[in-house]
Design a protein around this motif. Structure first.
Motif, PDB file in Angstrom:
ATOM      1  N   SER A 101      38.399  54.191  42.990  1.00 49.90           N
ATOM      2  CA  SER A 101      39.264  52.752  42.960  1.00 49.90           C
ATOM      3  C   SER A 101      38.637  52.059  44.212  1.00 49.90           C
ATOM      4  O   SER A 101      38.843  50.871  44.079  1.00 49.90           O
ATOM      5  CB  SER A 101      40.590  52.985  43.088  1.00 49.90           C
ATOM      6  OG  SER A 101      41.022  53.775  44.071  1.00 49.90           O
ATOM      7  N   ALA A 118      28.728  52.122  41.450  1.00 48.80           N
ATOM      8  CA  ALA A 118      30.169  52.529  41.730  1.00 48.80           C
ATOM      9  C   ALA A 118      30.626  53.536  40.816  1.00 48.80           C
ATOM     10  O   ALA A 118      30.201  53.583  39.475  1.00 48.80           O
ATOM     11  CB  ALA A 118      31.136  51.294  42.013  1.00 48.80           C
ATOM     12  N   GLU A 145      35.593  51.764  45.187  1.00 51.74           N
ATOM     13  CA  GLU A 145      34.457  51.198  45.119  1.00 51.74           C
ATOM     14  C   GLU A 145      34.600  49.787  43.928  1.00 51.74           C
ATOM     15  O   GLU A 145      33.570  49.179  43.771  1.00 51.74           O
ATOM     16  CB  GLU A 145      33.418  52.112  44.923  1.00 51.74           C
ATOM     17  CG  GLU A 145      33.018  52.902  45.825  1.00 51.74           C
ATOM     18  CD  GLU A 145      31.867  53.923  45.450  1.00 51.74           C
ATOM     19  OE1 GLU A 145      32.122  54.196  44.141  1.00 51.74           O
ATOM     20  OE2 GLU A 145      31.089  54.290  46.126  1.00 51.74           O
ATOM     21  N   THR A 146      35.917  49.674  43.541  1.00 48.25           N
ATOM     22  CA  THR A 146      36.108  48.766  42.508  1.00 48.25           C
ATOM     23  C   THR A 146      36.295  47.365  43.293  1.00 48.25           C
ATOM     24  O   THR A 146      37.209  47.247  44.287  1.00 48.25           O
ATOM     25  CB  THR A 146      37.342  49.016  41.669  1.00 48.25           C
ATOM     26  OG1 THR A 146      36.992  50.338  41.081  1.00 48.25           O
ATOM     27  CG2 THR A 146      37.567  47.900  40.627  1.00 48.25           C
ATOM     28  N   SER A 147      35.828  46.164  42.879  1.00 39.03           N
ATOM     29  CA  SER A 147      35.920  45.028  43.364  1.00 39.03           C
ATOM     30  C   SER A 147      37.397  44.376  42.992  1.00 39.03           C
ATOM     31  O   SER A 147      38.036  44.834  42.065  1.00 39.03           O
ATOM     32  CB  SER A 147      34.762  43.901  42.854  1.00 39.03           C
ATOM     33  OG  SER A 147      35.066  43.843  41.495  1.00 39.03           O
ATOM     34  N   LYS A 158      35.465  44.056  37.915  1.00 43.67           N
ATOM     35  CA  LYS A 158      34.135  44.493  37.985  1.00 43.67           C
ATOM     36  C   LYS A 158      33.772  45.479  39.027  1.00 43.67           C
ATOM     37  O   LYS A 158      34.560  45.553  40.023  1.00 43.67           O
ATOM     38  CB  LYS A 158      33.259  43.223  38.275  1.00 43.67           C
ATOM     39  CG  LYS A 158      33.412  42.221  37.191  1.00 43.67           C
ATOM     40  CD  LYS A 158      32.685  41.114  37.639  1.00 43.67           C
ATOM     41  CE  LYS A 158      32.733  39.920  36.377  1.00 43.67           C
ATOM     42  NZ  LYS A 158      31.873  38.494  36.983  1.00 43.67           N
ATOM     43  N   GLN A 159      32.881  46.316  38.662  1.00 38.50           N
ATOM     44  CA  GLN A 159      32.353  47.371  39.732  1.00 38.50           C
ATOM     45  C   GLN A 159      30.972  46.884  40.198  1.00 38.50           C
ATOM     46  O   GLN A 159      30.278  46.357  39.728  1.00 38.50           O
ATOM     47  CB  GLN A 159      32.226  48.628  38.925  1.00 38.50           C
ATOM     48  CG  GLN A 159      33.819  49.398  38.817  1.00 38.50           C
ATOM     49  CD  GLN A 159      33.601  50.771  38.406  1.00 38.50           C
ATOM     50  OE1 GLN A 159      32.805  51.092  37.604  1.00 38.50           O
ATOM     51  NE2 GLN A 159      34.255  51.639  39.080  1.00 38.50           N
ATOM     52  N   VAL A 210      33.118  55.135  38.335  1.00 31.04           N
ATOM     53  CA  VAL A 210      34.158  54.861  37.403  1.00 31.04           C
ATOM     54  C   VAL A 210      35.415  55.226  37.915  1.00 31.04           C
ATOM     55  O   VAL A 210      36.445  54.373  37.747  1.00 31.04           O
ATOM     56  CB  VAL A 210      33.916  55.125  35.819  1.00 31.04           C
ATOM     57  CG1 VAL A 210      35.160  54.735  35.011  1.00 31.04           C
ATOM     58  CG2 VAL A 210      32.779  54.616  35.598  1.00 31.04           C
TER      59      VAL A 210
END
Length: 355
Positions: free
Chosen positions: A142, A137, A144-146, A132-133, A139
């Motif tokens: 990386s 964030a 900012e990616t959870s 999930k982002q 795309v």
């Protein structure tokens, strides 16, 4: 299933020659039969299961659970057997073979991240992100990616559960009932009385020759684990050992939880009745289009050209056709008629009441 320590007596001479893993199970089964404290109505195992269930229902943290255990150890009478922490509690349950594996999946049900795809960060079919982002964030960022997966399902390994079933002398004998205890008088009481069972045995004589070969039924249905006002569907997949007699095979202790598919939505998944071989011929040229959105463009079928409809009715080829015997299985899918009738009645009844 009933797995008392007496039935699994590891000291019995009949059990000599078991491997270390089996001997460890015998030891653990004896250990979990210990009383929580002298004179307690709870065993250590049953009390831990209740506590862990409450932890899950109420969202307790691991730390708070460990603190509760410390308090209980002070309160309970002398001789109590509680573990000291959440980690120790979880280890007792895990050692009994009750653990499960969390496997990440594409949110559109295209694939799972397993084996050769375990390191991917996006779906190789629909390109949906694995994790999930956060809002806003990028795309391609990386950072900012959870670390929260978009979708997870839980897999409970089957083989250890079947092994434990056959470790019980009583259950092992019952697993041969369909051959040794089955009454053949033409009355339909069990799947073994049906034509599909007999046809399968005729087509797969090597498998049918050993009565201990396991025959499993698979059942699944969705339910809402949350409030009915919240749209969320969780799908457990249950396996039923049909080797057992009819008064046991559908009982809860013998049902095997195989998979839990989390929501919030249900997983995706003819005019003439076709055999498995006929269906397989139609599926030979079908290329699976994985995912939900890829199949949502057009589901309308033109019924004026029946021949063309039969040839192009399939969107996917079931993974079960990878099993050698699946084409010979006369009953590949059943609908729960009683469940359908209840749902139809409930909808009609409450519609009339509300009018």
């Amino acid at each position: 299933m009933d797995t008392s320590a007496e039935e699994f007596d590891g000291s019995n001479q009949d059990n000599m020659g078991f491997d270390k893993k089996t001997e460890e199970l015998f030891r653990l089964l004896k250990e979990v039969e210990r009383e929580l404290y002298p004179g307690s109505k709870y065993s250590l195992h049953s009390f831990l299961v209740r506590l862990l269930h409450l932890k899950r229902l109420n969202g307790w943290s691991n730390k708070s659970f460990s603190m509760l255990l410390e308090l209980l150890k002070d309160v309970l009478p002398e001789g109590e057997t509680l573990p000291k922490s959440f980690y120790d509690s979880k280890k007792i349950i895990k050692d009994l073979g009750l653990e499960y594996k969390k496997i990440h999946a594409c949110p559109n049900d295209c694939m799972i991240y397993w084996n050769e795809t375990k390191d991917r960060t996006s779906c190789k079919f629909c390109k949906a992100l694995r994790y999930k982002q956060f809002k806003g964030a990028s795309v391609n960022s990386s950072s900012e990616t959870s670390n929260i997966p978009s979708k997870v399902f839980r897999y409970f390994p089957l083989i250890p559960r079947l092994q434990r079933l056959f470790m019980s002398a009583k259950a092992s004998n019952q697993m041969r009932w369909h051959v040794e205890g089955h009454t053949r008088d033409g009355v339909m009481r069990h799947p073994a009385d049906g034509i599909a069972w007999r046809k399968f045995d005729e087509a797969h004589t090597d498998f049918a020759r050993d009565p201990q070969n396991v025959r499993l039924g698979l059942a699944s249905d969705g339910f809402s684990p949350l409030s009915m006002s919240i749209s969320h569907s969780t799908w457990p997949v249950i396996l039923i050992p049909y080797n057992l007699p009819p008064w046991l095979c559908m009982k809860q202790p013998y049902m095997i939880l195989s998979t839990i598919i989390d929501g919030p939505h249900a997983p995706d998944g003819a005019p003439k009745r076709l055999t498995g071989i006929e269906i397989l011929k139609q599926l030979n040229n079908v290329k699976n289009k994985f995912g939900k959105d890829l199949l949502a463009k057009s589901r309308k079928r033109k019924w004026d050209d029946v021949d063309n409809l039969v040839q192009n009715i399939w969107n996917k080829k079931s993974i079960f056709f990878g099993l050698e015997y699946w084409k010979d299985n006369m009953i590949r899918h059943n609908l729960d008629t009683m469940h359908i009738e209840k749902n139809v009645f409930d909808n009609i009844f409450w519609t009339i009441i509300e009018c």
